[in-house]
Design an enzyme around this catalytic site. Sequence first.
Site, short mmCIF file in Angstrom:
data_model
loop_
_atom_site.label_atom_id
_atom_site.label_comp_id
_atom_site.label_asym_id
_atom_site.label_seq_id
_atom_site.Cartn_x
_atom_site.Cartn_y
_atom_site.Cartn_z
N HIS A 121 0.88 -1.17 0.00
CA HIS A 121 0.00 0.00 0.00
C HIS A 121 0.92 1.23 0.00
CE1 HIS A 121 -2.60 3.06 1.92
NE2 HIS A 121 -3.61 2.36 1.47
N ASP A 198 3.26 -4.67 8.05
CA ASP A 198 2.04 -3.88 7.92
C ASP A 198 0.87 -4.84 8.02
OD1 ASP A 198 0.67 -1.80 5.20
OD2 ASP A 198 -0.23 -2.68 6.99
N GLN A 201 -4.39 -5.19 6.85
CA GLN A 201 -5.38 -6.09 6.24
C GLN A 201 -5.38 -7.47 6.87
OE1 GLN A 201 -7.69 -5.28 4.08
NE2 GLN A 201 -7.01 -3.21 3.64
N LYS A 224 -10.33 -0.93 10.82
CA LYS A 224 -10.53 -2.14 10.01
C LYS A 224 -10.97 -3.34 10.82
CE LYS A 224 -7.20 -0.69 6.57
NZ LYS A 224 -7.97 -0.21 5.42
N CYS A 362 -4.72 2.52 -3.63
CA CYS A 362 -3.45 3.01 -3.05
C CYS A 362 -2.36 1.96 -3.21
CB CYS A 362 -3.62 3.38 -1.57
SG CYS A 362 -4.75 4.70 -1.29
C1 DCS Z 1 -2.23 -2.84 3.59
C2 DCS Z 1 -2.57 -1.44 4.06
N1 DCS Z 1 -1.61 -0.71 4.66
C3 DCS Z 1 -1.87 0.54 5.11
C4 DCS Z 1 -3.11 1.11 4.96
C5 DCS Z 1 -3.35 2.51 5.48
O1 DCS Z 1 -4.24 2.41 6.58
P1 DCS Z 1 -4.83 3.78 7.23
O2 DCS Z 1 -5.46 4.50 6.09
O3 DCS Z 1 -5.81 3.30 8.26
O4 DCS Z 1 -3.64 4.50 7.81
C6 DCS Z 1 -4.14 0.39 4.33
C7 DCS Z 1 -5.49 1.02 4.16
N2 DCS Z 1 -6.40 0.32 3.31
C8 DCS Z 1 -6.99 1.07 2.28
C9 DCS Z 1 -7.93 2.15 2.75
O5 DCS Z 1 -9.05 2.07 1.79
N3 DCS Z 1 -8.96 0.89 1.06
C10 DCS Z 1 -7.81 0.21 1.36
O6 DCS Z 1 -7.51 -0.89 0.96
C11 DCS Z 1 -3.87 -0.91 3.88
O7 DCS Z 1 -4.83 -1.66 3.30
#
Ligand code: DCS
Length: 404
Positions: A121, A198, A201, A224, A362
């Site tokens: 991400h 990280d 998920q 989440k 992202c």
């Molecule tokens: C693997 C991963 N890392 C970091 C983040 C960042 O998390 P925060 O936004 O809570 O700091 C996300 C957010 N997931 C995104 C947010 O919307 N859809 C997604 O898959 C993520 O899926």
Amino acid sequence: MLDINKIRADFPILSQKVNGKPLVYFDNGATSQKPQVVIDAISKYYQEINANIHRGVHTLSQLATDAYEASRGKIQNHINAKFAYEVLFTSGTTHGINLVTNGFASILRPGDEVLVSAMEHHSNIVPWQMLCEKTGATLRVIPMNEDGELIMSEYDKLLSDKTKVVTVNHISNALGTVNPIKYMIDKAHEVGAAILIDGAQAVPHLKPDVQELDCDFYVFSGHKICGPTGTGILYGKEAWLNKLPPYQGGGEMIKEVTFEKTTYAELPHKFEAGTPNIAGGIVLGTAVDYMNEVGFDNIQQQEKELLEYGTKRLLEIEGLKIFGTAKEKTSVISFNIEGIHPYDIGTIIDKLGIAVRTGHHCAQPIMDFFKIPGTIRASFAFYNTKEEIDVMVEAIKKAQLMLS
Ligand SMILES: Cc1ncc(COP(=O)(O)O)c(CN[C@@H]2CONC2=O)c1O
């Protein structure tokens, strides 16, 4: 087995209608929905014990402090951290990762290397790029294959005595891939590198055991796992948290302040400057309690069935291709339909009450790898049903007819 009707009754929003149709919420990878017990806990805090924490001598402040620190203890137990002070409250995964990269700015030197995976991400790519620009260190990428699995033989080759940090997601938000993080952690330690996982998920689907994993850092977001937005956790091994300088200066994080010199507070306060999201931190503990009451075995069983059923049903659709076909996957299905832009499908099925995510999620490097603009992502949670998947598939077929 889950009593799915009882579970769904816990989530008021699931009985909402969207565009006159029953909500089918398949964007859990973006944020999960909230059970009534979490919603009520927010109000209860502000109705009964709201006060600032850690400094007040009055009863309300003590009650709020006790509740906040009790939540830290719950999360320590949940991830099996050795010490409660290794569990830092953050505003989310992004905050946690930036806190760590900020710390490494005083450690990395030109010639040092940071390994990042090809399926990260942006919040686990950009802070490391900023760190490398600041320090002269080099960012190197662990490649993946067409199934969306990291190539471990290439990872082994990339590791060297130059490797100071490895950073990788436990589970990919765009592909659903579950990465072999225990192997990656052990190999990183063989060359003396620190490793950040990280877990954004992963925590909706499993209970990470940070001592068993032996990772140096583990980050995730509260929103989440049925918790409030603006909450998250950074777990760090005591030795590393003692090595890293504070992330922000201010109240709470100090021992003594003079104009000549300031000394910093002990863990965890060194990294928790200012008034925190007190309600959020307390209610994150409530959310973790709720997830444990549902039971991760039950969650995994339900989501496994949804993944298998969803994959089978979606592959009935002419021209549909799934991206992310790893052997180890959670309940995330990213797909496209030949000749149709993902955005068009997403906007049409939204009119039928179905919420999916479309775009690059992202994770633009993943889309570049597959040479696509983005995908439609359906991400299931334990409170979703096979009947909801049927509604989505029929809606996609309708949209496909409209667009072809
Ligand atoms: C693997 C991963 N890392 C970091 C983040 C960042 O998390 P925060 O936004 O809570 O700091 C996300 C957010 N997931 C995104 C947010 O919307 N859809 C997604 O898959 C993520 O899926």
